[in-house]
Design an enzyme around this catalytic site. Structure first.
Site, PDB file in Angstrom:
ATOM      1  CD  GLU A  27      -1.939  -2.017   2.179  1.00  0.00           C
ATOM      2  OE1 GLU A  27      -0.561  -2.749   1.899  1.00  0.00           O
ATOM      3  OE2 GLU A  27      -2.663  -3.079   3.009  1.00  0.00           O
ATOM      4  N   GLY A  81       6.490  -1.920  14.661  1.00  0.00           N
ATOM      5  CA  GLY A  81       5.307  -0.664  14.064  1.00  0.00           C
ATOM      6  C   GLY A  81       3.906  -0.022  14.775  1.00  0.00           C
ATOM      7  NE  ARG A  82       1.470  -5.111  17.867  1.00  0.00           N
ATOM      8  CZ  ARG A  82       1.968  -5.608  16.942  1.00  0.00           C
ATOM      9  NH1 ARG A  82       2.180  -5.763  15.732  1.00  0.00           N
ATOM     10  NH2 ARG A  82       2.348  -6.903  17.827  1.00  0.00           N
ATOM     11  CG  HIS A 123     -26.917  11.591  20.129  1.00  0.00           C
ATOM     12  ND1 HIS A 123     -27.807  11.895  20.383  1.00  0.00           N
ATOM     13  CD2 HIS A 123     -26.011  11.653  20.738  1.00  0.00           C
ATOM     14  CE1 HIS A 123     -27.812  12.206  21.315  1.00  0.00           C
ATOM     15  NE2 HIS A 123     -26.835  13.042  22.399  1.00  0.00           N
TER      16      HIS A 123
HETATM   17  O1  F6P Z   1       0.738  -5.737   8.081  1.00  0.00           O
HETATM   18  C1  F6P Z   1       0.659  -5.697   9.284  1.00  0.00           C
HETATM   19  C2  F6P Z   1       1.607  -4.180   9.406  1.00  0.00           C
HETATM   20  O2  F6P Z   1       2.971  -5.529   9.204  1.00  0.00           O
HETATM   21  C3  F6P Z   1       1.826  -3.580  11.259  1.00  0.00           C
HETATM   22  O3  F6P Z   1       2.456  -4.430  11.585  1.00  0.00           O
HETATM   23  C4  F6P Z   1       2.240  -2.184  10.317  1.00  0.00           C
HETATM   24  O4  F6P Z   1       2.170  -1.625  11.711  1.00  0.00           O
HETATM   25  C5  F6P Z   1       2.314  -2.311   9.323  1.00  0.00           C
HETATM   26  O5  F6P Z   1       1.722  -3.585   8.632  1.00  0.00           O
HETATM   27  C6  F6P Z   1       3.041  -1.181   8.520  1.00  0.00           C
HETATM   28  O6  F6P Z   1       3.993  -2.069   8.423  1.00  0.00           O
HETATM   29  P1  F6P Z   1       5.675  -0.769   7.762  1.00  0.00           P
HETATM   30  O7  F6P Z   1       5.749   0.063   8.533  1.00  0.00           O
HETATM   31  O8  F6P Z   1       6.404  -2.054   7.649  1.00  0.00           O
HETATM   32  O9  F6P Z   1       5.167  -0.473   6.304  1.00  0.00           O
END
Ligand code: F6P
Length: 535
Positions: A203, A257-258, A374
């Site tokens: 993406e 990442g999170r 609501h």
């Molecule tokens: O698909 C899940 C994931 O790996 C998450 O854990 C992560 O935050 C996200 O995709 C984005 O990953 P990246 O920062 O490597 O693009």
């Protein structure tokens, strides 16, 4: 593991939260924690003294203290990926050295932070500009998951402090997302941040290419490098994309990442609010780290928040929890928590590979109040399922001229937890409807629709004001809550293998949709949908 607690719960059936308050007038004080700028009230739950004692015992039998210390000290507790878990090092600004494989990681963290500070200052002052010499007025952060949800959440939360360029966030591979964001922007005054830990996420890479193609005609090939920066662990891949190494802010694989908004992934937050406010955000998290490491369990906010979660989900069987911030600027907090909690603790295999004998983490969802009232509170109050609610509210807002609105906001928040706990009995409902003129069978029928079962649990996290420091505290609190729940459940909260299969299948399906490959190996449903959706 939860049997003793389940027995306690069963033995207390019929005893309501209101009963607990009647038996102990000081219950609110005894079942709440004050730490730094926060007050966490869990007195409106069915947890009494014996239940709390048994819950705290879980922390000891699970070895939470030792695992906490292992995490902070850089041990490789993410065993399925062989990695340390050190987002806490990103905010350990005046703490001890942190060793990974015998090497102190703090000098590198501080150096990167100093580069971010310098870059952000210069962009904010207009000293770094686009090819045409105009200052950057807009920043587009392209990333997804942890490379989007945290920065976006914090950018919205800290709007009263945002005096830098406007930030925009593009995450979805749906071209509509980037098209809508870019349509209002001028390439000459736009800085694009490509935020991706791995720099492989389809993406993000697709959107980054789209942004480059959008920018190219206006700024030229040379100029593109002035308008793009990258946040990643993969320097080789950022170079392949053509990003100037001076504009790459790197981090290490021990930042999940999170959990990554405290470092380079937080660059857009820093650009918006400035390095000093960003440092306050880090300091808030650091204060929560210190609290988590030092407070005794009964006074330990992340530990007790985790135990309340375990009580509701694993002991009482409530599969979801609602996060309900009475703070419009925390609108993206539930989405952020969804990844933080569900990607971390949505596992069905324990560390040793055996199947979990109990439920893993809950479904987390929510919306800011009062809007949710609501929309879905009807079900929370009168539906057949119990949904533990986690309210959040600040003592004051940032709009002194609208203090009367803030009072309304706070009164709504407190009223909801009161209503959930107290409910309304059939007798009370009947009396109300009798006064409205109903009688006989119709009175009974009308009254029954107006009964609230009550005894529905909730917690409230109250804070002074949503400053960068307080936001840092809240986010770190929830990170540690996830950690504690994960340790008690015996799972690895720091991998996310469950996202992989869908990614693989999507890659395999793309050529089928493009007509380059047949889908004979696909199931009937997928084949039918491909046929319908193929252009
Ligand atoms: O698909 C899940 C994931 O790996 C998450 O854990 C992560 O935050 C996200 O995709 C984005 O990953 P990246 O920062 O490597 O693009």
């Amino acid at each position: 593991m939860f049997d003793a607690l389940k027995s306690l719960d069963a033995a207390a059936q019929g005893r309501t939260i209101v009963d607990l308050f009647n038996a102990d007038p000081d219950r609110a004080q005894g079942f709440s924690i004050r730490a730094e700028d926060l007050l966490f009230d869990y007195s409106k739950t069915t947890i009494g003294a014996p239940e709390r004692e048994a819950l705290i015992a879980l922390l000891d039998t699970s070895g939470v203290a030792a695992k906490r210390d292992a995490m902070f000290s850089g041990e490789k507790i993410n065993v399925t990926e062989g990695r340390a878990v050190l987002h806490t090092a990103l905010r350990n600004l005046d703490g001890d050295p942190v060793l990974v494989d015998g090497k102190d990681v703090m000098p590198g963290i501080k150096q990167t932070l100093a580069r971010m500070d310098d870059f952000a200052d210069r962009v904010r002052r207009g000293d770094i500009s686009g090819v045409g010499g105009e200052p950057f007025t807009d920043v587009v952060n392209i990333g997804i998951g942890g490379s989007d949800l945290g920065p976006l959440m914090a950018y919205v939360a800290l709007q009263p402090y945002a005096d830098g360029p406007r930030c925009h966030y593009v995450s979805n591979v749906d071209g509509a997302h980037i098209a809508d964001v870019l349509s209002g922007l001028n390439p000459l005054t736009t800085l694009v941040i490509v935020a991706s830990k791995t720099f492989t996420t389809i993406e993000t890479m697709t959107n980054a290419q789209t942004a480059r193609a959008w920018m190219l005609p206006k700024v030229g090939q040379e100029g593109v490098s002035k308008h793009f920066c990258a946040l990643s662990t993969a320097k080789d891949k950022t170079a392949d994309f053509g990003i100037d190494p001076d504009l790459v802010f790197g981090f290490e694989d021990w930042v999940g990442g999170r959990y990554s908004l405290w470092g380079p992934i937080g660059l857009s937050i820093m650009l918006a609010v400035g390095p000093q406010r960003f440092a306050e955000f880090l300091r808030g998290a650091q204060a929560m780290d210190t609290h988590f490491k030092t407070a005794p369990w009964a006074q330990n906010l992340p530990a007790m928040l985790a135990l309340v979660g375990l009580w509701h989900n694993q002991v009482q069987g409530h599969a979801t929890r609602a996060v309900l911030p009475y703070e419009q600027r925390l609108a993206r907090l539930p989405a952020y928590f969804q990844q933080l909690e569900m990607e971390s603790n949505g596992k069905s295999v324990a560390m040793d590979g055996t199947s979990l004998p109990f439920n893993s983490g809950p479904v987390v969802w929510g919306e800011p109040g009062t809007n949710g009232q609501h929309a879905f509170y009807q079900l929370i109050h009168q539906g057949t399922r119990v949904i533990p609610c986690e309210f959040m509210v600040g003592r004051s807002g940032h709009e002194p001229n609208l203090a009367h609105q803030h009072e309304l906001l706070v009164s709504n928040c407190l009223a909801q937890s009161e209503a959930l706990m107290r409910g309304r009995s059939l007798e009370e409902a009947t009396e109300i409807m009798r006064k409205k003129g109903f009688e006989g069978a119709e009175l009974d029928r009308q009254a029954r629709h107006r009964v609230f079962p009550g005894n529905r649990p909730s917690t409230t996290l109250a804070y002074e004001k949503l400053t960068p420091f307080v936001l840092g505290q809240i986010i770190a609190l929830y990170e540690h809550r996830v950690f504690v729940e994960g340790v008690v459940l015996g799972i690895n909260s720091y991998d996310q293998w469950g996202v992989e299969l869908g990614k693989e299948l999507a890659l395999a399906l793309q050529p089928v949709l493009a007509g380059d490959k047949d889908g004979a190996d696909k199931d009937g449903s997928t084949r039918m949908l491909v046929d319908f959706l193929k252009v």
